[in-house]
Design a protein around this motif. Structure first.
Motif, PDB file in Angstrom:
ATOM      1  N   TYR A 189       0.987   8.057  -6.150  1.00  0.00           N
ATOM      2  CA  TYR A 189       0.410   7.105  -7.089  1.00  0.00           C
ATOM      3  C   TYR A 189       0.901   5.704  -6.752  1.00  0.00           C
ATOM      4  O   TYR A 189       2.105   5.475  -6.644  1.00  0.00           O
ATOM      5  N   SER A 190      -0.030   4.795  -6.560  1.00  0.00           N
ATOM      6  CA  SER A 190       0.284   3.392  -6.299  1.00  0.00           C
ATOM      7  C   SER A 190       1.317   3.234  -5.179  1.00  0.00           C
ATOM      8  O   SER A 190       2.295   2.510  -5.304  1.00  0.00           O
ATOM      9  N   GLY A 191       1.075   3.961  -4.066  1.00  0.00           N
ATOM     10  CA  GLY A 191       1.906   3.795  -2.880  1.00  0.00           C
ATOM     11  C   GLY A 191       3.195   4.589  -2.861  1.00  0.00           C
ATOM     12  O   GLY A 191       3.978   4.471  -1.912  1.00  0.00           O
ATOM     13  N   ARG A 192       3.427   5.405  -3.885  1.00  0.00           N
ATOM     14  CA  ARG A 192       4.692   6.143  -3.969  1.00  0.00           C
ATOM     15  C   ARG A 192       4.444   7.619  -4.260  1.00  0.00           C
ATOM     16  O   ARG A 192       3.462   7.972  -4.919  1.00  0.00           O
ATOM     17  N   ALA A 238       0.816  -1.216   0.000  1.00  0.00           N
ATOM     18  CA  ALA A 238       0.000   0.000   0.000  1.00  0.00           C
ATOM     19  C   ALA A 238       0.848   1.264   0.000  1.00  0.00           C
ATOM     20  O   ALA A 238       0.501   2.263  -0.629  1.00  0.00           O
ATOM     21  N   VAL A 239       1.950   1.241   0.751  1.00  0.00           N
ATOM     22  CA  VAL A 239       2.874   2.379   0.821  1.00  0.00           C
ATOM     23  C   VAL A 239       4.281   1.838   0.629  1.00  0.00           C
ATOM     24  O   VAL A 239       4.708   0.941   1.351  1.00  0.00           O
ATOM     25  N   GLU A 240       5.002   2.393  -0.348  1.00  0.00           N
ATOM     26  CA  GLU A 240       6.339   1.876  -0.668  1.00  0.00           C
ATOM     27  C   GLU A 240       7.360   3.005  -0.774  1.00  0.00           C
ATOM     28  O   GLU A 240       7.330   3.796  -1.707  1.00  0.00           O
ATOM     29  N   GLY A 241       8.214   3.087   0.228  1.00  0.00           N
ATOM     30  CA  GLY A 241       9.337   4.021   0.174  1.00  0.00           C
ATOM     31  C   GLY A 241       8.960   5.485   0.220  1.00  0.00           C
ATOM     32  O   GLY A 241       9.647   6.328  -0.368  1.00  0.00           O
ATOM     33  N   ASN A 284      -7.400   2.480 -14.193  1.00  0.00           N
ATOM     34  CA  ASN A 284      -7.554   2.590 -12.748  1.00  0.00           C
ATOM     35  C   ASN A 284      -6.207   2.485 -12.042  1.00  0.00           C
ATOM     36  O   ASN A 284      -5.214   2.037 -12.631  1.00  0.00           O
ATOM     37  N   VAL A 285      -6.203   2.897 -10.781  1.00  0.00           N
ATOM     38  CA  VAL A 285      -5.003   2.732  -9.947  1.00  0.00           C
ATOM     39  C   VAL A 285      -4.674   1.239  -9.866  1.00  0.00           C
ATOM     40  O   VAL A 285      -5.576   0.411  -9.695  1.00  0.00           O
ATOM     41  N   PRO A 286      -3.401   0.857  -9.990  1.00  0.00           N
ATOM     42  CA  PRO A 286      -3.043  -0.559  -9.976  1.00  0.00           C
ATOM     43  C   PRO A 286      -3.413  -1.258  -8.671  1.00  0.00           C
ATOM     44  O   PRO A 286      -3.463  -0.639  -7.605  1.00  0.00           O
ATOM     45  N   ASP A 287      -3.678  -2.550  -8.779  1.00  0.00           N
ATOM     46  CA  ASP A 287      -3.919  -3.390  -7.614  1.00  0.00           C
ATOM     47  C   ASP A 287      -2.621  -3.495  -6.813  1.00  0.00           C
ATOM     48  O   ASP A 287      -1.587  -3.916  -7.360  1.00  0.00           O
ATOM     49  N   PRO A 288      -2.602  -3.102  -5.524  1.00  0.00           N
ATOM     50  CA  PRO A 288      -1.359  -3.182  -4.740  1.00  0.00           C
ATOM     51  C   PRO A 288      -0.850  -4.616  -4.576  1.00  0.00           C
ATOM     52  O   PRO A 288       0.315  -4.823  -4.229  1.00  0.00           O
TER      53      PRO A 288
END
Length: 325
Positions: A235-238, A25-28, A280-284
């Motif tokens: 976007y997508s956790g980043r 969900a959250v990356e870096g 759509n926003v990518p599947d995490p």
């Protein structure tokens, strides 16, 4: 890390583990919040902005887990990593030093307690105030949140109040103990346009009067424009772009930022249909390889599909995009 930062987040990773699957969900995520500064976290639903906000207060519930990173917060003149604090110490932080306004006040307020009890609970815990002094502080804080008939509202149950009043009660709850940092997670969701504008004006006024630092979480760049000094596009956790507000609106660097801006209605021209970002926003749990925005990006190149872009500094602004490499 900025020396005078009130809050510094570095390399935050928050994942979800439902069974054997892993949802990143959250990356870096890394960013700073200065004293009296207002920071925006912007992106579509599912991009990780609310999970980032909850991670700051260690409120991510199972199967979510903060995997790694640092959340450095200045407490009593010392910088401490809140991921290393005990749960007892975090209880002092939550509501005392860092407060949060949640998305939907009706589900956040307890239906069986009157407003006075719920607003005063934080001051009782963090400031040790009781009795008549506590009621006086509750009335003062409710009035400061723009509630004219504070006594009636204090004696009411949440279901007896309008959506706008409930949101003002939530703001009073967040402010009564005198926090240094306020996190507002979509604070105007489900409110009509007039009430939304009133709440945003109230937050802007409170921020200036109390010299508060603010993290505003929103999908709406119009709201961010009214409140924030600096904007982080997620976007997508980043975080894919970080810039002062003025530059974000005048010259967006990342194609995703440009797409978000194009979707804002304009008063100067009439359009039958607003431009939308396709897809759509990518599947995490199953993100695409390379740049995660490339399946939706009209400027995508071959390298975008294979390799994730790193950070690039353009005129003092950060962007993660191969267009600038």
């Amino acid at each position: 890390m900025t020396e005078n930062a009130l809050l510094s987040i570095r390399g935050l990773h928050t994942y979800f583990f439902p069974g054997k699957a892993v949802g990143r969900a959250v990356e870096g995520v890394s960013f700073d919040v200065g004293s009296s500064e207002s920071i925006g976290l912007v992106g579509e639903s599912g991009c990780g902005k609310s999970v980032t906000a909850l991670s700051i207060l260690r409120l991510v519930s199972r199967p979510g887990k903060i995997v790694s990173g640092e959340i450095i917060f200045e407490r009593g003149g010392k910088k401490e990593d809140m991921l290393l604090l005990s749960e007892q110490e975090m209880t002092k932080v939550r509501g005392g030093e860092i407060s949060m306004i949640f998305q939907e006040p009706f589900t956040s307020l307890n239906p069986v307690f009157r407003v006075e009890y719920q607003v005063g609970e934080s001051a009782k815990l963090h400031l040790g105030i009781k009795g008549e002094a506590l009621r006086a502080l509750v009335m003062e804080t409710l009035s400061g949140a723009g509630i004219k008939d504070a006594e009636r509202v204090a004696d009411s149950y949440p279901h007896e109040l309008s959506g706008g009043l409930r949101q003002r009660v939530m703001i009073a709850m967040a402010l009564i103990s005198g926090p240094k940092l306020l996190i507002a997670d979509e604070p105007t969701t489900a409110l009509d346009v007039t009430v939304q504008a009133q709440i945003l004006d109230l937050l802007a006024d409170i921020r200036l009067k109390r010299k508060l630092s603010v993290i505003m979480v929103s999908h709406d760049l119009g709201i961010i424009n009214r409140i924030c000094d600096r904007v982080n596009i997620m976007y997508s956790g980043r975080i894919v772009e970080s810039s002062p507000k003025k530059e974000i609106f005048s010259n967006p660097l990342h194609p995703y930022t440009a797409g978000l801006l194009k979707s804002i209605p304009s008063l100067s021209k009439i359009e039958k249909r607003l431009p939308a970002i396709p897809g759509n926003v990518p599947d995490p749990f199953d993100p695409p390889a390379g740049c995660r925005f490339h399946p939706r990006c009209q400027k995508a190149m071959d390298i975008c599909k294979k390799t994730e872009p790193g950070e690039t500094v353009v005129d003092g602004r950060m962007v993660k995009c191969w267009l600038y490499k």
